[in-house]
Design an enzyme around this catalytic site. Structure first.
Site, short mmCIF file in Angstrom:
data_model
loop_
_atom_site.label_atom_id
_atom_site.label_comp_id
_atom_site.label_asym_id
_atom_site.label_seq_id
_atom_site.Cartn_x
_atom_site.Cartn_y
_atom_site.Cartn_z
CG ASP A 82 -1.74 1.19 1.43
OD1 ASP A 82 -1.46 2.22 0.80
OD2 ASP A 82 -2.69 1.11 2.22
CB VAL A 83 1.82 3.78 -2.58
CG1 VAL A 83 2.24 2.81 -3.66
CG2 VAL A 83 0.47 4.42 -2.89
CG ASN A 109 -0.10 4.27 -12.52
OD1 ASN A 109 -0.65 5.02 -13.33
ND2 ASN A 109 -0.66 3.15 -12.09
CE1 TYR A 182 -7.70 11.07 -9.32
CE2 TYR A 182 -8.12 13.01 -10.66
CZ TYR A 182 -7.59 11.74 -10.53
OH TYR A 182 -6.93 11.15 -11.59
CE LYS A 186 -4.06 11.97 -9.75
NZ LYS A 186 -3.04 10.90 -9.75
N1 LIG Z 1 -7.96 6.87 -16.48
C1 LIG Z 1 -7.91 8.19 -16.57
O1 LIG Z 1 -8.67 8.81 -17.32
C2 LIG Z 1 -6.92 8.97 -15.75
C3 LIG Z 1 -6.82 10.35 -16.02
C4 LIG Z 1 -5.91 11.11 -15.30
C5 LIG Z 1 -5.11 10.51 -14.35
N2 LIG Z 1 -5.21 9.18 -14.11
C6 LIG Z 1 -4.31 8.62 -13.09
O2 LIG Z 1 -3.68 7.48 -13.58
C7 LIG Z 1 -3.33 6.62 -12.49
C8 LIG Z 1 -3.78 5.19 -12.81
O3 LIG Z 1 -5.20 5.14 -12.87
P1 LIG Z 1 -6.01 4.20 -13.88
O4 LIG Z 1 -6.83 5.08 -14.72
O5 LIG Z 1 -5.09 3.23 -14.52
O6 LIG Z 1 -7.02 3.49 -12.88
P2 LIG Z 1 -6.94 2.07 -12.14
O7 LIG Z 1 -6.95 0.96 -13.13
O8 LIG Z 1 -8.00 2.13 -11.10
O9 LIG Z 1 -5.50 2.07 -11.50
C9 LIG Z 1 -5.20 2.55 -10.21
C10 LIG Z 1 -4.19 1.58 -9.62
O10 LIG Z 1 -3.70 2.13 -8.38
C11 LIG Z 1 -3.71 1.07 -7.45
N3 LIG Z 1 -3.81 1.57 -6.09
C12 LIG Z 1 -4.83 2.25 -5.53
N4 LIG Z 1 -4.55 2.50 -4.24
C13 LIG Z 1 -3.33 1.97 -3.98
C14 LIG Z 1 -2.50 1.90 -2.85
N5 LIG Z 1 -2.88 2.42 -1.67
N6 LIG Z 1 -1.30 1.29 -2.96
C15 LIG Z 1 -0.89 0.75 -4.14
N7 LIG Z 1 -1.65 0.77 -5.26
C16 LIG Z 1 -2.85 1.38 -5.17
C17 LIG Z 1 -4.92 0.23 -7.80
O11 LIG Z 1 -4.82 -1.05 -7.20
P3 LIG Z 1 -6.13 -1.69 -6.47
O12 LIG Z 1 -7.16 -1.79 -7.57
O13 LIG Z 1 -5.65 -2.99 -5.98
O14 LIG Z 1 -6.51 -0.72 -5.41
C18 LIG Z 1 -4.82 0.22 -9.31
O15 LIG Z 1 -3.95 -0.82 -9.74
C19 LIG Z 1 -3.97 7.22 -11.25
O16 LIG Z 1 -2.99 7.96 -10.53
C20 LIG Z 1 -5.02 8.16 -11.82
O17 LIG Z 1 -5.31 9.24 -10.96
C21 LIG Z 1 -6.11 8.40 -14.79
#
Ligand SMILES: NC(=O)c1ccc[n+]([C@@H]2O[C@H](COP(=O)([O-])OP(=O)(O)OC[C@H]3O[C@@H](n4cnc5c(N)ncnc54)[C@H](OP(=O)(O)O)[C@@H]3O)[C@@H](O)[C@H]2O)c1
Length: 284
Positions: A82-83, A109, A182, A186
């Site tokens: 857990d980060v 990430n 959120y 960011k």
């Molecule tokens: N998709 C978009 O449109 C978008 C846009 C802008 C920014 N982002 C950013 O991109 C990043 C990745 O998001 P994503 O879109 O790929 O969504 P995602 O598939 O939900 O990925 C988030 C990842 O973070 C992990 N995570 C959450 N809490 C954690 C913790 N405490 N310790 C370690 N890992 C943890 C999750 O693991 P678990 O599922 O096991 O919790 C999951 O693998 C995030 O920082 C998000 O804010 C995404």
């Protein structure tokens, strides 16, 4: 358009092969087993890096991704942490350094949302998002920077002593009603990253903010799953297609490589033009 079909209007993303520009480098990707993180792992491996895949809740997806990486001929390991936990982050980083030999690239990430109208947002929702999205990046970066400084530059591997790529969002600049925790996290990533970039530049450590727009992952499924939602979303995206995780992976590889060696402390938006405020395209 169904949630599974791609690019109903905007044309496919570029699918060319990633060149091997990270050979011999070792990367740690947090939240690396899903979505954007998994695409970053794949892209890093395609570019020649060995990868440590951090996951929180799902060892089987992390292990299956590690197998894919190994099938490309790279080393891969999975590590649960857990980060937002100092103790778990310290142990994750020391395990990655022990097993891969060192770390050259950190991809912060891991992230989450816990949305609520502002006056209904609980302190727990506020803290959870700040703890993971911002404090998590602090903890992982601090642990990895100690390794960067211990090892220094190895010219045959990279001209930098280390690269930190912090996943942010267009919401580090665009306010987001209903998601204030959120957006605040960011926005914090912006100044955190710029400040460490300034502090660490003399040690040849680069830190960069990578800010995606709308990317097709689980975090924002309701925004693209139905035709109606997708059409609404496209009003915000001049290039008229949702981003795919691979769109982020390819840019990440370039940011982690020596091809971007003169970049530090800045933000790269990968957003199909969302930061152009398309609502103003016709006069405002
Ligand atoms: N998709 C978009 O449109 C978008 C846009 C802008 C920014 N982002 C950013 O991109 C990043 C990745 O998001 P994503 O879109 O790929 O969504 P995602 O598939 O939900 O990925 C988030 C990842 O973070 C992990 N995570 C959450 N809490 C954690 C913790 N405490 N310790 C370690 N890992 C943890 C999750 O693991 P678990 O599922 O096991 O919790 C999951 O693998 C995030 O920082 C998000 O804010 C995404």
């Amino acid at each position: 358009m169904s949630g599974n079909s791609t690019h109903p209007r905007g044309g496919p993303p570029y699918v060319g092969r990633i060149p091997e520009i990270l050979t011999g480098q070792k990367a740690l990707v947090t939240g690396g087993s899903t979505g954007i993180g998994a695409a970053c792992v794949r892209a890093l491996a395609e570019a020649g890096a060995d990868v440590a895949i951090n996951y929180r809740s799902d060892p089987s997806s992390a292990e299956s991704l590690a197998e894919d990486v190994r099938s490309l001929g790279r080393a891969a390991m999975t590590v649960q942490a857990d980060v937002s936990s100092e103790e778990q982050v310290e142990s994750m980083v020391s395990e990655a350094v022990d097993r891969l030999g060192t770390i050259d690239i950190l991809v912060n990430n891991a992230g989450l949302q816990a949305d609520a109208p502002f006056e209904e947002m609980t302190l727990d929702q506020w803290r959870r998002v700040i703890d993971v999205n911002l404090t998590g990046q602090f903890l992982c970066t601090r642990a990895v920077v100690r390794e960067f400084k211990r090892r220094g530059v190895v010219p045959e591997v990279s001209c930098a002593a280390g690269k930190i790529i912090n996943m942010s969002s267009v919401h580090d600049a665009i306010p987001w009603a209903g998601h204030v925790n959120y957006a605040a996290s960011k926005g914090g990533v912006q100044m955190f990253t710029k400040s460490i970039a300034q502090e660490l530049a003399p040690r040849k450590i680069r830190a960069i903010i990578l800010s995606p727009g709308a990317i097709r992952t689980n975090i924002n499924r309701p925004a693209w799953e139905s035709q109606e939602a997708y059409d609404d979303l496209m009003k915000l995206v001049p290039l008229d297609r949702i981003g795919e995780p691979s769109d982020i992976g390819r840019v990440l590889v370039w940011l982690a490589s020596d091809f971007s060696d003169y970049i530090s402390g800045t933000t790269i938006y990968v957003d199909g033009g969302m930061m152009l405020y398309p609502g103003f395209a016709e006069g405002g």
